[in-house]
Design an enzyme around this catalytic site. Structure first.
Site, PDB file in Angstrom:
ATOM      1  N   HIS A 297       0.819  -1.228   0.000  1.00 38.20           N
ATOM      2  CA  HIS A 297       0.000   0.000   0.000  1.00 38.20           C
ATOM      3  C   HIS A 297       0.846   1.268   0.000  1.00 38.20           C
ATOM      4  O   HIS A 297       0.307   2.357  -0.213  1.00 38.20           O
ATOM      5  CB  HIS A 297      -0.942   0.017   1.209  1.00 38.20           C
ATOM      6  CG  HIS A 297      -1.960  -1.077   1.192  1.00 38.20           C
ATOM      7  ND1 HIS A 297      -2.871  -1.224   0.170  1.00 38.20           N
ATOM      8  CD2 HIS A 297      -2.213  -2.088   2.063  1.00 38.20           C
ATOM      9  CE1 HIS A 297      -3.641  -2.278   0.420  1.00 38.20           C
ATOM     10  NE2 HIS A 297      -3.261  -2.821   1.558  1.00 38.20           N
TER      11      HIS A 297
ATOM     12  N   ASP B 165      -2.392 -10.504  -2.722  1.00 37.79           N
ATOM     13  CA  ASP B 165      -2.996 -10.078  -1.455  1.00 37.79           C
ATOM     14  C   ASP B 165      -4.470  -9.758  -1.680  1.00 37.79           C
ATOM     15  O   ASP B 165      -4.867  -9.347  -2.777  1.00 37.79           O
ATOM     16  CB  ASP B 165      -2.246  -8.849  -0.925  1.00 37.79           C
ATOM     17  CG  ASP B 165      -2.688  -8.419   0.460  1.00 37.79           C
ATOM     18  OD1 ASP B 165      -1.988  -8.750   1.425  1.00 37.79           O
ATOM     19  OD2 ASP B 165      -3.753  -7.754   0.585  1.00 37.79           O
TER      20      ASP B 165
ATOM     21  N   HIS C 190      -6.105  -7.265  -0.665  1.00 38.72           N
ATOM     22  CA  HIS C 190      -6.311  -5.830  -0.915  1.00 38.72           C
ATOM     23  C   HIS C 190      -5.528  -5.371  -2.138  1.00 38.72           C
ATOM     24  O   HIS C 190      -4.424  -5.858  -2.395  1.00 38.72           O
ATOM     25  CB  HIS C 190      -5.867  -5.031   0.309  1.00 38.72           C
ATOM     26  CG  HIS C 190      -6.546  -5.431   1.586  1.00 38.72           C
ATOM     27  ND1 HIS C 190      -5.994  -6.363   2.444  1.00 38.72           N
ATOM     28  CD2 HIS C 190      -7.712  -5.047   2.127  1.00 38.72           C
ATOM     29  CE1 HIS C 190      -6.807  -6.529   3.481  1.00 38.72           C
ATOM     30  NE2 HIS C 190      -7.861  -5.745   3.312  1.00 38.72           N
TER      31      HIS C 190
ATOM     32  N   ASP D 214      -4.364 -13.064   3.021  1.00 41.16           N
ATOM     33  CA  ASP D 214      -5.627 -12.617   3.630  1.00 41.16           C
ATOM     34  C   ASP D 214      -6.828 -12.925   2.742  1.00 41.16           C
ATOM     35  O   ASP D 214      -7.952 -12.515   3.047  1.00 41.16           O
ATOM     36  CB  ASP D 214      -5.574 -11.130   4.007  1.00 41.16           C
ATOM     37  CG  ASP D 214      -4.888 -10.247   2.987  1.00 41.16           C
ATOM     38  OD1 ASP D 214      -4.555 -10.739   1.894  1.00 41.16           O
ATOM     39  OD2 ASP D 214      -4.684  -9.056   3.291  1.00 41.16           O
TER      40      ASP D 214
HETATM   41  C1  OKP Z   1      -3.035  -4.409   4.481  1.00 44.63           C
HETATM   42  B1  OKP Z   1      -2.637  -5.526   3.523  1.00 44.63           B
HETATM   43  C2  OKP Z   1     -10.977  -3.187   8.136  1.00 44.63           C
HETATM   44  C3  OKP Z   1      -9.960  -2.073   8.057  1.00 44.63           C
HETATM   45  C4  OKP Z   1      -8.797  -2.470   7.244  1.00 44.63           C
HETATM   46  C5  OKP Z   1      -6.643  -1.599   6.383  1.00 44.63           C
HETATM   47  C6  OKP Z   1      -6.342  -2.904   5.773  1.00 44.63           C
HETATM   48  C7  OKP Z   1      -4.902  -2.972   5.336  1.00 44.63           C
HETATM   49  C8  OKP Z   1      -4.511  -4.278   4.725  1.00 44.63           C
HETATM   50  N1  OKP Z   1     -12.248  -2.761   8.689  1.00 44.63           N
HETATM   51  N2  OKP Z   1      -7.849  -1.429   7.110  1.00 44.63           N
HETATM   52  O1  OKP Z   1      -3.065  -5.355   2.211  1.00 44.63           O
HETATM   53  O2  OKP Z   1      -2.977  -6.839   3.960  1.00 44.63           O
HETATM   54 ZN    ZN Z   2      -4.180  -7.305   2.429  1.00 41.28          ZN
END
Ligand code: OKP
Ligand code: ZN
Length: 342
Positions: free
Chosen positions: A159, A195, A197, A284
């Site tokens: 990120h 990932d 995200h 994840d």
């Molecule tokens: C980081 B990586 C959930 C809030 C999540 C940020 C997630 C960051 C993920 N309600 N906030 O990509 O695993």
């Molecule tokens: Zn993630």
């Protein structure tokens, strides 16, 4: 497969994050990397070696010097104000506001971040710096002829943009490794981000360039963090047009849905004919992940690794997310074992 690991990740241990309106203990915690390391040992994946120190120069090839100076010095400034708790940003230069760096530590943190998921603690700089060195050390092994390596990075990186931290990420380990390959004479690097995200930081760093192909499978940003990037119509710009492929997927996506997108992503990578592949390895996507909504099972990660192996490229795995800590080691190492077809 060789694993690169640094104990320095323990120096980064944020206390709290805001989830659903409540302050909760950070999901991105030291046990994550400890469990993965233990699984690497238990499965005898291969040797675990420490990171070497490649200095700041390869990090500064990707990141803005002002952001690096801020991250390195922020804790001392915060502590000098008599503070002991985590430093967290809370005001950002969004629409209607001026894009200029103020003087205060909080103002500057807002300037260099896009969300509040990036606590700075006493050891955050050292941990983030060492995480980047882990990626660079694994990168060095591949550049020296290894066909694969696992950078057990923590904190994660995908990120983080050139001058923005966010989403638990401070320095973009995968992008720093990609740039190192290019600086050592490679001409085409592919990054596959699996990932859950979207890797907004990695995408933004290489968006206008054709020497890095970025392919990402992730939760549809219309309903999932990071919300403001990661849509299918983002295909690159300028010289980078056609070198960015986003494959957003709906909540509930399981292996049949996810693997169909992986097939499409792998086809794009194959067409690009890269000299090396970097995998931003987040697990994840797991069905029991506490902050995600895909439905991959532990055996699915073996299949994921085998699919990546079929690209037949030197492959650098860089650890990103995964928050179901009791399964994170199994899932991450399953990808690596699937890759090795053991
Ligand atoms: C980081 B990586 C959930 C809030 C999540 C940020 C997630 C960051 C993920 N309600 N906030 O990509 O695993
Ligand atoms: Zn993630």
């Amino acid at each position: 497969m060789l694993t690169i690991y640094s104990d320095d990740h323990h120096l980064h241990h944020g206390r709290c994050e805001l989830i659903d309106g409540q302050l909760m203990p950070c999901f991105e915690k030291p046990e994550r990397a400890d469990f993965i390391r233990e699984r690497v040992l238990a499965r005898q994946l291969g040797p675990i070696e420490p990171a070497r120190d490649w200095g700041l120069a390869p990090i500064a090839r990707v990141h803005d010097q002002g952001m690096l100076d801020f991250l390195q010095g922020a804790w001392a400034r915060w502590a000098a104000l008599g503070q002991e708790g985590d430093l967290l940003p809370y005001t950002w230069p969004t629409r209607t506001l001026r894009q200029q760096k103020p003087d205060s530590v909080h103002g500057q943190f807002g300037y260099y971040s896009f969300d509040a998921g990036v606590p700075i603690t006493a050891g955050t700089w050292q941990a983030a710096y060492s995480s980047a060195q882990v990626a660079l050390t694994a990168q060095h092994h591949i550049a020296s002829g290894a066909t694969s390596a696992f950078a057990l990075c923590r904190p994660p990186g995908h990120h983080a943009a050139a001058d923005l931290m966010g989403g638990y990420c401070y320095l973009n380990n995968a992008a720093i490794a990609a740039q190192a390959f290019l600086d050592q004479g490679y001409r085409r690097v592919a990054i596959l981000d699996v990932d859950y995200h979207h890797g907004n930081g990695t995408q933004s760093i290489f968006y206008e360039r054709s020497d890095v192909l970025f392919v990402s499978l992730h939760g549809d940003p219309a309903i999932e963090f990071p919300f403001f990037l990661g849509y299918a119509d983002e295909t690159g710009a300028g010289a980078g047009e056609g070198y960015n492929l986003n494959l957003p997927l709906p909540a509930g996506s399981d292996w049949p849905v996810w693997s169909a997108a992986l097939k499409q992503g792998c086809q794009a990578i194959d067409d690009y004919q890269p000299e090396v592949l970097i995998v931003s390895l987040g697990v994840d996507t797991f069905e029991l992940d506490p902050i995600s909504r895909f439905k991959l099972t532990s055996p699915d990660y073996l299949k994921m690794g085998a699919r990546i192996r079929a690209l037949n490229l030197p492959t650098l795995f860089v650890m990103e997310g995964g928050y179901a800590v009791e399964a994170i080691g199994i899932n991450a190492v399953n990808v690596l074992e699937g890759f090795e077809q053991r």
